[in-house]
Design a protein around this motif. Structure first.
Motif, PDB file in Angstrom:
ATOM      1  N   GLY A  15      45.210  74.700  41.245  1.00 53.40           N
ATOM      2  CA  GLY A  15      45.512  74.217  42.589  1.00 53.40           C
ATOM      3  C   GLY A  15      45.963  72.773  42.573  1.00 53.40           C
ATOM      4  O   GLY A  15      46.215  72.173  41.517  1.00 53.40           O
ATOM      5  N   GLU A  16      46.093  72.185  43.750  1.00 55.66           N
ATOM      6  CA  GLU A  16      46.508  70.793  43.883  1.00 55.66           C
ATOM      7  C   GLU A  16      45.347  69.879  43.481  1.00 55.66           C
ATOM      8  O   GLU A  16      44.258  69.949  44.064  1.00 55.66           O
ATOM      9  CB  GLU A  16      46.921  70.502  45.336  1.00 55.66           C
ATOM     10  N   LEU A  17      45.613  69.024  42.491  1.00 55.67           N
ATOM     11  CA  LEU A  17      44.556  68.130  41.997  1.00 55.67           C
ATOM     12  C   LEU A  17      44.591  66.759  42.653  1.00 55.67           C
ATOM     13  O   LEU A  17      43.632  66.007  42.578  1.00 55.67           O
ATOM     14  CB  LEU A  17      44.670  67.980  40.478  1.00 55.67           C
ATOM     15  N   GLY A  18      45.710  66.429  43.293  1.00 54.12           N
ATOM     16  CA  GLY A  18      45.815  65.144  43.957  1.00 54.12           C
ATOM     17  C   GLY A  18      47.093  64.415  43.571  1.00 54.12           C
ATOM     18  O   GLY A  18      48.023  65.000  43.001  1.00 54.12           O
ATOM     19  N   THR A  19      47.126  63.146  43.902  1.00 55.86           N
ATOM     20  CA  THR A  19      48.310  62.309  43.651  1.00 55.86           C
ATOM     21  C   THR A  19      47.983  61.236  42.629  1.00 55.86           C
ATOM     22  O   THR A  19      46.916  60.599  42.695  1.00 55.86           O
ATOM     23  CB  THR A  19      48.784  61.637  44.956  1.00 55.86           C
ATOM     24  N   GLY A  20      48.897  61.052  41.680  1.00 54.32           N
ATOM     25  CA  GLY A  20      48.749  60.000  40.684  1.00 54.32           C
ATOM     26  C   GLY A  20      49.801  58.922  40.869  1.00 54.32           C
ATOM     27  O   GLY A  20      50.820  59.133  41.544  1.00 54.32           O
ATOM     28  N   THR A  21      49.555  57.764  40.255  1.00 54.33           N
ATOM     29  CA  THR A  21      50.495  56.641  40.327  1.00 54.33           C
ATOM     30  C   THR A  21      50.580  55.965  38.979  1.00 54.33           C
ATOM     31  O   THR A  21      49.555  55.718  38.331  1.00 54.33           O
ATOM     32  CB  THR A  21      50.055  55.612  41.384  1.00 54.33           C
ATOM     33  N   PHE A  22      51.809  55.655  38.545  1.00 55.51           N
ATOM     34  CA  PHE A  22      52.055  54.821  37.378  1.00 55.51           C
ATOM     35  C   PHE A  22      52.610  53.490  37.862  1.00 55.51           C
ATOM     36  O   PHE A  22      53.511  53.452  38.715  1.00 55.51           O
ATOM     37  CB  PHE A  22      53.071  55.460  36.434  1.00 55.51           C
ATOM     38  N   THR A  23      52.104  52.382  37.300  1.00 57.02           N
ATOM     39  CA  THR A  23      52.582  51.043  37.641  1.00 57.02           C
ATOM     40  C   THR A  23      52.926  50.299  36.363  1.00 57.02           C
ATOM     41  O   THR A  23      52.090  50.176  35.467  1.00 57.02           O
ATOM     42  CB  THR A  23      51.526  50.253  38.434  1.00 57.02           C
ATOM     43  N   VAL A  24      54.159  49.800  36.278  1.00 57.26           N
ATOM     44  CA  VAL A  24      54.634  49.126  35.079  1.00 57.26           C
ATOM     45  C   VAL A  24      54.600  47.614  35.280  1.00 57.26           C
ATOM     46  O   VAL A  24      54.861  47.102  36.377  1.00 57.26           O
ATOM     47  CB  VAL A  24      56.068  49.590  34.713  1.00 57.26           C
ATOM     48  N   ALA A  25      54.265  46.886  34.208  1.00 55.25           N
ATOM     49  CA  ALA A  25      54.221  45.419  34.250  1.00 55.25           C
ATOM     50  C   ALA A  25      54.562  44.878  32.872  1.00 55.25           C
ATOM     51  O   ALA A  25      54.283  45.510  31.849  1.00 55.25           O
ATOM     52  CB  ALA A  25      52.843  44.922  34.687  1.00 55.25           C
ATOM     53  N   GLY A  26      55.175  43.695  32.838  1.00 51.88           N
ATOM     54  CA  GLY A  26      55.523  43.063  31.580  1.00 51.88           C
ATOM     55  C   GLY A  26      54.360  42.278  31.005  1.00 51.88           C
ATOM     56  O   GLY A  26      53.489  41.795  31.728  1.00 51.88           O
ATOM     57  N   SER A  27      54.341  42.141  29.678  1.00 54.58           N
ATOM     58  CA  SER A  27      53.337  41.339  28.979  1.00 54.58           C
ATOM     59  C   SER A  27      54.056  40.276  28.160  1.00 54.58           C
ATOM     60  O   SER A  27      54.936  40.596  27.361  1.00 54.58           O
ATOM     61  CB  SER A  27      52.489  42.227  28.069  1.00 54.58           C
ATOM     62  N   TYR A  28      53.670  38.998  28.364  1.00 51.25           N
ATOM     63  CA  TYR A  28      54.368  37.901  27.690  1.00 51.25           C
ATOM     64  C   TYR A  28      53.387  36.983  26.981  1.00 51.25           C
ATOM     65  O   TYR A  28      53.178  37.068  25.784  1.00 51.25           O
ATOM     66  CB  TYR A  28      55.218  37.152  28.715  1.00 51.25           C
ATOM     67  N   PHE A  29      52.706  36.105  27.729  1.00 54.95           N
ATOM     68  CA  PHE A  29      51.800  35.130  27.117  1.00 54.95           C
ATOM     69  C   PHE A  29      50.485  35.154  27.880  1.00 54.95           C
ATOM     70  O   PHE A  29      50.463  35.388  29.090  1.00 54.95           O
ATOM     71  CB  PHE A  29      52.425  33.732  27.168  1.00 54.95           C
ATOM     72  N   TRP A  30      49.387  34.909  27.137  1.00 57.35           N
ATOM     73  CA  TRP A  30      48.046  35.008  27.728  1.00 57.35           C
ATOM     74  C   TRP A  30      47.968  34.356  29.104  1.00 57.35           C
ATOM     75  O   TRP A  30      48.196  33.171  29.260  1.00 57.35           O
ATOM     76  CB  TRP A  30      47.005  34.332  26.837  1.00 57.35           C
ATOM     77  N   GLY A  31      47.598  35.150  30.103  1.00 56.81           N
ATOM     78  CA  GLY A  31      47.334  34.613  31.424  1.00 56.81           C
ATOM     79  C   GLY A  31      48.566  34.227  32.210  1.00 56.81           C
ATOM     80  O   GLY A  31      48.435  33.747  33.338  1.00 56.81           O
ATOM     81  N   THR A  32      49.765  34.420  31.646  1.00 60.50           N
ATOM     82  CA  THR A  32      50.977  33.994  32.339  1.00 60.50           C
ATOM     83  C   THR A  32      52.027  35.103  32.322  1.00 60.50           C
ATOM     84  O   THR A  32      53.215  34.833  32.223  1.00 60.50           O
ATOM     85  CB  THR A  32      51.571  32.729  31.692  1.00 60.50           C
ATOM     86  N   ASP A  33      51.596  36.352  32.383  1.00 58.75           N
ATOM     87  CA  ASP A  33      52.549  37.448  32.405  1.00 58.75           C
ATOM     88  C   ASP A  33      53.466  37.307  33.621  1.00 58.75           C
ATOM     89  O   ASP A  33      53.038  36.898  34.698  1.00 58.75           O
ATOM     90  CB  ASP A  33      51.823  38.786  32.437  1.00 58.75           C
ATOM     91  N   PRO A  34      54.738  37.632  33.454  1.00 56.41           N
ATOM     92  CA  PRO A  34      55.712  37.308  34.502  1.00 56.41           C
ATOM     93  C   PRO A  34      55.512  38.111  35.780  1.00 56.41           C
ATOM     94  O   PRO A  34      55.074  39.267  35.760  1.00 56.41           O
ATOM     95  CB  PRO A  34      57.050  37.670  33.845  1.00 56.41           C
ATOM     96  N   GLN A  35      55.850  37.490  36.903  1.00 57.88           N
ATOM     97  CA  GLN A  35      55.919  38.190  38.178  1.00 57.88           C
ATOM     98  C   GLN A  35      57.212  38.993  38.225  1.00 57.88           C
ATOM     99  O   GLN A  35      58.131  38.766  37.438  1.00 57.88           O
ATOM    100  CB  GLN A  35      55.868  37.183  39.327  1.00 57.88           C
ATOM    101  N   ASP A  36      57.300  39.919  39.163  1.00 53.45           N
ATOM    102  CA  ASP A  36      58.493  40.747  39.286  1.00 53.45           C
ATOM    103  C   ASP A  36      59.225  40.413  40.587  1.00 53.45           C
ATOM    104  O   ASP A  36      58.597  40.071  41.592  1.00 53.45           O
ATOM    105  CB  ASP A  36      58.127  42.225  39.259  1.00 53.45           C
TER     106      ASP A  36
END
Length: 312
Positions: free
Chosen positions: A273-294
């Motif tokens: 049956g229907e199990l629900g809705t999922g979501t994938f979210t992508v983000a960049g990784s660059y330098f500790w604590g300063t990953d870029p905004q989009d």
């Protein structure tokens, strides 16, 4: 995706976003000179390729002391996330950012008294090749003798991007994006009953990289219905986990799209049956604590229905 998750993903690269080889202490920022060791560098000329610009800078270190010494080099990139190799040399550690460009400390080599060593520094700028030349200032190299807490000498260098027509004349400034332009697309996924009563389904996912903002990898966080987990991805060049994975294939060029398969699973006993809705979210990784905004976070996520069916 949490900062902790992004850091764990980065560490699995064997050092892609914080460590180039193994660990080496970053040299301290210079507050003066200690003398006895000099450094000179040529200009860096980057050649256009179908995967960005590549080139090698030669920096010569001369030991004017009466005894042999080992040296470390501190390199400020001319473009963000562009430093790639050092020869000869040892481990390199990403230390800090200057105007979004990395400052990297690298173990150098032993230099005999009165002798010189030419270091070859490789750079790769992941941007689209242009039909006009470009220029970037701000590249810098410092030499720190073993045991010293400050640089003995330093030199800046100019970086020229050769045009696709072969010209270096009248270069325009190279302006690199600082915010990513990512998007991700997916679709509904059907999990099919397996022989052991568990469920498994395949979902094609497409990720697009819109500009040349610096990242070393892209992480995807998964918010899934209860009991549903990421099983694996194909192709897979890094481990995946129940609630996140990294986009395969290494670094992106601006405008590049990449499609791969994400396999989702659910345990035995899960009803059809229907199990629900999922979501994938992508983000960049660059330098500790300063990953870029989009530039547009709205298209950094994709939602999809998850359905379970019994085998026909």
């Amino acid at each position: 995706m949490t900062t902790r998750t992004a850091r764990i993903a980065t560490s699995l690269l064997g050092g892609a976003a914080a460590l180039l080889t193994l660990t080496a202490p970053a040299a301290a920022a210079p507050t003066g000179t200690t003398g006895g060791t000099d450094i000179t560098a040529q200009r860096l000329v980057l050649e256009p390729t179908d995967r960005g610009y590549v080139g090698t800078l030669t920096a010569t270190v001369t030991n004017r002391r009466s005894t042999a010494t080992s040296v470390n080099l501190v390199i400020t990139e001319p473009a963000a996330a562009s430093f790639s190799t050092i020869e000869p040399g040892g481990a390199c550690l990403y230390d800090r950012l200057v105007e979004n460009r990395l400052v990297i400390g690298c173990m150098g080599d032993r230099i005999e008294a009165g002798q010189s060593v030419a270091f070859r520094l490789g750079f790769h700028v992941w941007t689209t090749a242009r039909d006009y030349p470009m220029i970037a200032d701000g590249g810098r190299i410092e030499v720190v003798p073993d045991g010293a807490t400050r640089a003995a000498d330093s030199t800046g260098f100019t970086t020229l991007f050769r045009s696709t027509t072969g010209s270096l004349k009248k270069p325009r400034p190279y302006v690199q994006a600082t915010e990513t332009d990512l998007s991700i697309r997916g679709g509904a996924v059907v999990l099919t009953r397996q022989a052991d009563d568990s469920l498994l389904g395949r979902m094609p996912v497409t990720v697009r990289y819109g500009n040349d903002a610096p990242t070393f990898l892209l992480n995807v966080g998964a918010a899934l219905p209860a009991g549903v987990a990421v099983h694996h991805i194909e192709p897979q060049d890094m481990p995946s986990f129940p609630n996140w994975f990294s986009v395969p294939g290494g670094r992106f060029m601006p405008g590049e799209e990449r499609t791969f398969d994400v396999f989702l699973s659910a345990p035995a006993g899960t009803p059809a049956g229907e199990l629900g809705t999922g979501t994938f979210t992508v983000a960049g990784s660059y330098f500790w604590g300063t990953d870029p905004q989009d530039v547009d976070p709205a298209d950094n996520s994709t939602s999809f229905a998850v359905t379970a069916v019994d085998a026909s």
